[in-house]
Scaffold this motif. Structure first.
Motif, PDB file in Angstrom:
ATOM      1  N   ARG A 288       0.611  -1.259   0.045  1.00 32.87           N
ATOM      2  CA  ARG A 288      -0.085   0.165  -0.154  1.00 32.87           C
ATOM      3  C   ARG A 288       0.989   1.330   0.099  1.00 32.87           C
ATOM      4  O   ARG A 288       0.431   2.288  -0.364  1.00 32.87           O
ATOM      5  CB  ARG A 288      -0.961  -0.115   1.192  1.00 32.87           C
ATOM      6  CG  ARG A 288      -2.091  -1.114   1.248  1.00 32.87           C
ATOM      7  CD  ARG A 288      -3.066  -0.930   0.236  1.00 32.87           C
ATOM      8  NE  ARG A 288      -3.994   0.252   0.739  1.00 32.87           N
ATOM      9  CZ  ARG A 288      -4.853   0.416   1.366  1.00 32.87           C
ATOM     10  NH1 ARG A 288      -5.181  -0.609   2.103  1.00 32.87           N
ATOM     11  NH2 ARG A 288      -5.393   1.637   1.688  1.00 32.87           N
ATOM     12  N   HIS A 289       2.013   1.075   0.577  1.00 31.82           N
ATOM     13  CA  HIS A 289       3.005   2.330   0.718  1.00 31.82           C
ATOM     14  C   HIS A 289       4.255   2.382   0.114  1.00 31.82           C
ATOM     15  O   HIS A 289       4.966   3.357   0.176  1.00 31.82           O
ATOM     16  CB  HIS A 289       3.120   2.609   2.212  1.00 31.82           C
ATOM     17  CG  HIS A 289       1.682   2.963   2.790  1.00 31.82           C
ATOM     18  ND1 HIS A 289       1.183   4.274   2.616  1.00 31.82           N
ATOM     19  CD2 HIS A 289       0.928   2.117   3.483  1.00 31.82           C
ATOM     20  CE1 HIS A 289      -0.059   4.400   3.507  1.00 31.82           C
ATOM     21  NE2 HIS A 289      -0.278   3.010   3.762  1.00 31.82           N
TER      22      HIS A 289
ATOM     23  N   ARG B 182       7.941   7.669   3.299  1.00 34.86           N
ATOM     24  CA  ARG B 182       6.745   7.081   3.094  1.00 34.86           C
ATOM     25  C   ARG B 182       6.358   6.196   4.387  1.00 34.86           C
ATOM     26  O   ARG B 182       5.118   5.911   4.557  1.00 34.86           O
ATOM     27  CB  ARG B 182       7.111   5.884   1.901  1.00 34.86           C
ATOM     28  CG  ARG B 182       7.452   6.430   0.605  1.00 34.86           C
ATOM     29  CD  ARG B 182       7.578   5.445  -0.432  1.00 34.86           C
ATOM     30  NE  ARG B 182       7.707   6.150  -1.751  1.00 34.86           N
ATOM     31  CZ  ARG B 182       8.009   5.468  -3.118  1.00 34.86           C
ATOM     32  NH1 ARG B 182       7.958   4.206  -2.986  1.00 34.86           N
ATOM     33  NH2 ARG B 182       8.110   6.155  -4.133  1.00 34.86           N
TER      34      ARG B 182
ATOM     35  N   ALA C 252       2.857   6.565   5.965  1.00 39.69           N
ATOM     36  CA  ALA C 252       1.938   5.372   6.298  1.00 39.69           C
ATOM     37  C   ALA C 252       1.417   5.422   7.876  1.00 39.69           C
ATOM     38  O   ALA C 252       0.404   5.175   8.137  1.00 39.69           O
ATOM     39  CB  ALA C 252       2.626   4.005   6.055  1.00 39.69           C
TER      40      ALA C 252
END
Length: 373
Positions: A331-332, A365, A369
């Motif tokens: 997702r990240h 990142r 997240a």
């Protein structure tokens, strides 16, 4: 044992920032500095390693003025510290098969112990703390315990065992006839300050029940070279050399020649790498400190950060709570290693031994997240 090590080098998508590596990837070696491959005939080398190279290792391994320089005949050269550890484990485990090591632990310890027919026994410990609770070790000791592994600085959290704790553990092991295997492969990483205490610093001479395992992979950014060694008393070393003669035959002559070049003048390169890593660590700590609720003690050594994300999990989506490392990658687009691989679920292991720009991008990142809830 079918799965790859969770920390083994792997392939990732182009848009994933990789913080999960276990080697030093800061750009420190000039492209033209490699030892040239010789085209001459390559004969078998001695299973224990070339004598001149073992003498260089003995000199390099003696960091304290009070320590006795080991004999070259105490050293076994191996293609990586991992292979040295396997040879030593096979040499010391007899009828007593259990091997103790503290949690959190390097993910490969249980598998390597099992590989030689041993039984891994994790001992509960505290993340970020090197003080050893001997009561906890004694509680796990049985008549079948034959050895203990001590890793300082520790993978994954950089914890360092202090001199008093190390001395107490070695003396406790000696009273019970246990071999102490000291994995010091991160000790040579120059992060500033004094290096982590070695068993060879604590005692004037290496105790008869102790072995030191080390290498150049972390301290000199040479993981791909596959070069390590063990320093052991005569009896253990002789058995380990016999194991190595069957397991590996000998360490590559080209690798030994390259290692000899490094060990002839090891300090300038070690310090240069250490300066890069210290700068990276300072940057990483500043970023992680901005994540409210995240707990991450500053590592005392090594190349890893091991943040505790358990205080944040309740605010994250179900997928993140179930498999945080998978969630972060999918997702990240940032790759880390799940702390469960080291016996510490709810933590993440990430390397700061990376090019600064790559590290900064990956950390941002990760920050986003963990703060997007």
């Amino acid at each position: 044992m079918t799965a790859l090590s969770p920390t083994a080098a792997g392939a990732h998508g182009q848009d994933v920032v990789v913080l999960s590596t276990g080697d030093v990837r800061v750009p420190v070696h000039p492209a033209d500095s490699a030892v040239r491959v010789r085209r001459a005939d390559q004969h078998y080398r001695a299973p224990a390693g070339d004598p001149d190279l073992r003498s260089l290792i003995a000199r390099y391994a003696t960091s304290s003025e009070d320590a006795v320089v080991p004999s070259a005949d105490q050293i076994l050269v191996a293609p990586g510290a991992r292979q040295a550890l396997v040879a030593v484990l096979r040499a010391v485990l007899g009828e007593r098969r259990e091997v103790l090591f503290a949690t959190p632990y390097w993910a490969s310890y249980p598998h390597l112990v099992e590989l030689v027919g041993g039984v891994p026994v994790p001992v509960p410990g505290r993340v970020g703390e090197g003080t050893l609770d001997l009561d906890a070790w004694e509680a796990r000791r049985t008549p079948d315990t034959g050895a203990v592994i001590v890793n300082s600085p520790r993978n994954p959290d950089g914890a360092v065992i202090d001199r008093d704790s190390l001395r107490a553990l070695v003396e406790w092991a000696g009273r019970h006839g246990l071999v102490v295997i000291c994995d010091e492969v991160y000790r040579g990483v120059a992060l500033g300050g004094r290096p982590a205490p070695s068993v060879r610093d604590v005692f004037p001479e290496l105790p008869e029940h102790c072995v030191v395992v080390d290498g150049l992979s972390k301290s000199h950014a040479l993981a791909g070279l596959r070069f390590g060694w063990a320093i052991a008393p005569a009896g253990i070393r002789a058995r380990a050399v016999a194991v190595a003669s069957h397991l590996i035959g000998n360490t590559s002559g080209l690798v030994q020649d390259a290692a000899a070049v490094v060990l002839a003048d090891p300090e300038p390169e070690r310090q240069r790498i250490g300066a890069e890593l210290t700068s990276n660590l300072d940057m990483a700590m500043k970023v992680l400190d901005t994540v409210e609720g995240l707990v991450c003690p500053r590592p005392q050594g090594g190349i890893f950060l091991f943040p505790d994300i358990r205080p944040l999990l309740s605010g994250l989506e179900q997928e993140a709570r179930r498999a945080p490392a998978v969630w972060l990658k999918d997702r990240h687009r940032v790759a880390v290693v799940d702390g469960a691989a080291f016996g510490a679920p709810g933590h993440l292991r990430l390397s700061f031994a990376l090019p600064a720009e790559q590290l900064a991008t990956g950390l941002e990142r990760l920050r986003q997240a963990l703060t997007t809830v």
